[in-house]
Design an enzyme around this catalytic site. Structure first.
Site, PDB file in Angstrom:
ATOM      1  CB  CYS A 260      53.036  39.864  30.620  1.00 10.47           C
ATOM      2  SG  CYS A 260      52.573  38.254  29.514  1.00 10.47           S
ATOM      3  CG  HIS A 308      54.788  41.232  26.640  1.00  4.39           C
ATOM      4  ND1 HIS A 308      55.063  40.347  27.662  1.00  4.39           N
ATOM      5  CD2 HIS A 308      54.558  42.231  26.828  1.00  4.39           C
ATOM      6  CE1 HIS A 308      55.576  41.648  28.525  1.00  4.39           C
ATOM      7  NE2 HIS A 308      55.073  42.538  28.058  1.00  4.39           N
ATOM      8  CG  HIS A 320      55.137  45.809  30.289  1.00  2.90           C
ATOM      9  ND1 HIS A 320      55.905  45.187  29.435  1.00  2.90           N
ATOM     10  CD2 HIS A 320      55.848  46.799  30.396  1.00  2.90           C
ATOM     11  CE1 HIS A 320      56.879  45.626  29.044  1.00  2.90           C
ATOM     12  NE2 HIS A 320      56.867  46.944  29.573  1.00  2.90           N
TER      13      HIS A 320
END
Length: 344
Positions: A260, A308, A320
């Site tokens: 990510c 994240h 993402h």
């Protein structure tokens, strides 16, 4: 993570109603597990439901460990460069000391070859005493230079000792950082192996439903319109869009695979902008803005620990890298609790 899966409304038209209900239930169960409660419509005794929730939790834990790995690896890289510079400096210092010792050794050798006679006495006994005063003055200057050279040698030796000690401490820190990298790597690999084993334990239809909920492609492009990116943000958005469909690879920052935070770093690098490697550091890589004011190119970090991150691309969507098995894709910006929205 179930929170990384696309909502049923954004799935392909061929997705059956029963499969949609199954995925929705899985998402609700995982969300409830994160909050410590169970949804009213969930069957807490369902083995498949429990297994999916465990898979989501393992992916979340693996992602946190991945960010820990990225941080430790980044630190190790910096320490390796620092150690290299220190070693070069120590080597240059040692060469300088060797040259200084050599110069002083020449003087000492000359004195030894003269039989150890005091230089002043040697001048007094010279055949040309008329030049004694001139030679004595020269001798004084030589002695002063020799004394100064000795002082400089001692100072250089102290500096070299300090540099060696500092290099030793940095090497020790580097070894600790390497150990941290290895520990995080083992943790990630263990969590991912457990998740894969659990996924494989699901019945075929349940596993297929989970896989479909984690699949993305070019048909997932959000509708046209909405906010327009400008400048370097536009270049970063173009880059992150170009990565849609690429695989999630933990610890990777492109161009063929991403985790990510690696995806965010790579995307902004294509715009000529350097940002930190980890999602936690990326949260503070610019100015925070309210989610309601998000613009394309803003970084959106999730969870309290910012473990994240995705990039807002407009129309209520982020791009993402979700987790292994789910390639880079579009998802709703509110897919998980938002930690911060950062304008780089």
């Amino acid at each position: 993570m179930a929170s990384h899966r696309r909502s049923p409304a954004s799935s392909s038209s061929g997705f059956s109603r029963s499969a949609k209900v199954t995925v929705l239930s899985a998402a609700a169960a995982a969300t409830a597990a994160a909050l410590g409660t169970a949804p009213a419509n969930a069957d807490p005794g369902s083995p498949a439901e429990t297994t999916r929730a465990k898979i989501d939790l393992l992916y979340e834990q693996a992602e946190k460990a991945t960010e820990g790995y990225n941080k430790a690896d980044e630190r190790a890289d910096a320490l390796r460069e620092q150690v290299s510079r220190m070693q070069d400096s120590v080597a240059r210092g040692q060469e300088r000391i060797n040259r200084m010792r050599g110069a002083l050794g020449v003087v000492a050798g000359a004195q030894y070859r003269s039989g150890g006679m005091d230089p002043a006495l040697a001048l007094l006994l010279s055949e040309d005493p008329d030049t004694y005063l001139d030679k004595a003055a020269a001798l004084d200057r030589i002695s002063e230079r020799q004394s100064s050279a000795l002082t400089e040698l001692r100072r250089a030796q102290r500096i070299l000792a300090q540099q060696r000690a500092e290099a030793g401490r940095t090497l020790t820190e580097l070894e600790r950082s390497r150990a941290a990298v290895a520990l995080h790597k083992r943790t990630v690999e263990r969590k991912l192996a457990e998740a894969r084993a659990l996924l494989n334990s699901l019945p075929t239809d349940e596993r297929d439903a989970y896989d479909r909920a984690s699949r993305s492609g070019r048909d997932d492009l959000p509708p046209a319109g909405g906010e327009a990116a400008t400048g370097r943000a536009a270049a970063a958005v173009a880059a992150v869009r170009s990565a849609v469909g690429k695989p999630y690879v933990w610890g990777a920052n492109g161009p063929s695979g991403f985790d990510c935070s690696g995806l965010m770093q790579w995307s902004y690098a294509q715009a000529g902008v350097g940002i930190p490697r980890t999602s936690q550091a990326q949260r503070n890589a610019g100015r925070h803005v309210p989610l309601s004011e998000a613009r394309p190119g803003d970084l959106v970090t999730y969870r309290d620990d910012a473990s994240h991150v995705g990039m807002y691309v407009g129309n209520g969507q982020v791009v993402h890298a979700p987790y292994p098995g789910a390639p880079v894709r579009y998802d709703p910006v509110g897919m998980m609790p938002v930690s911060a929205v950062t304008r780089v």
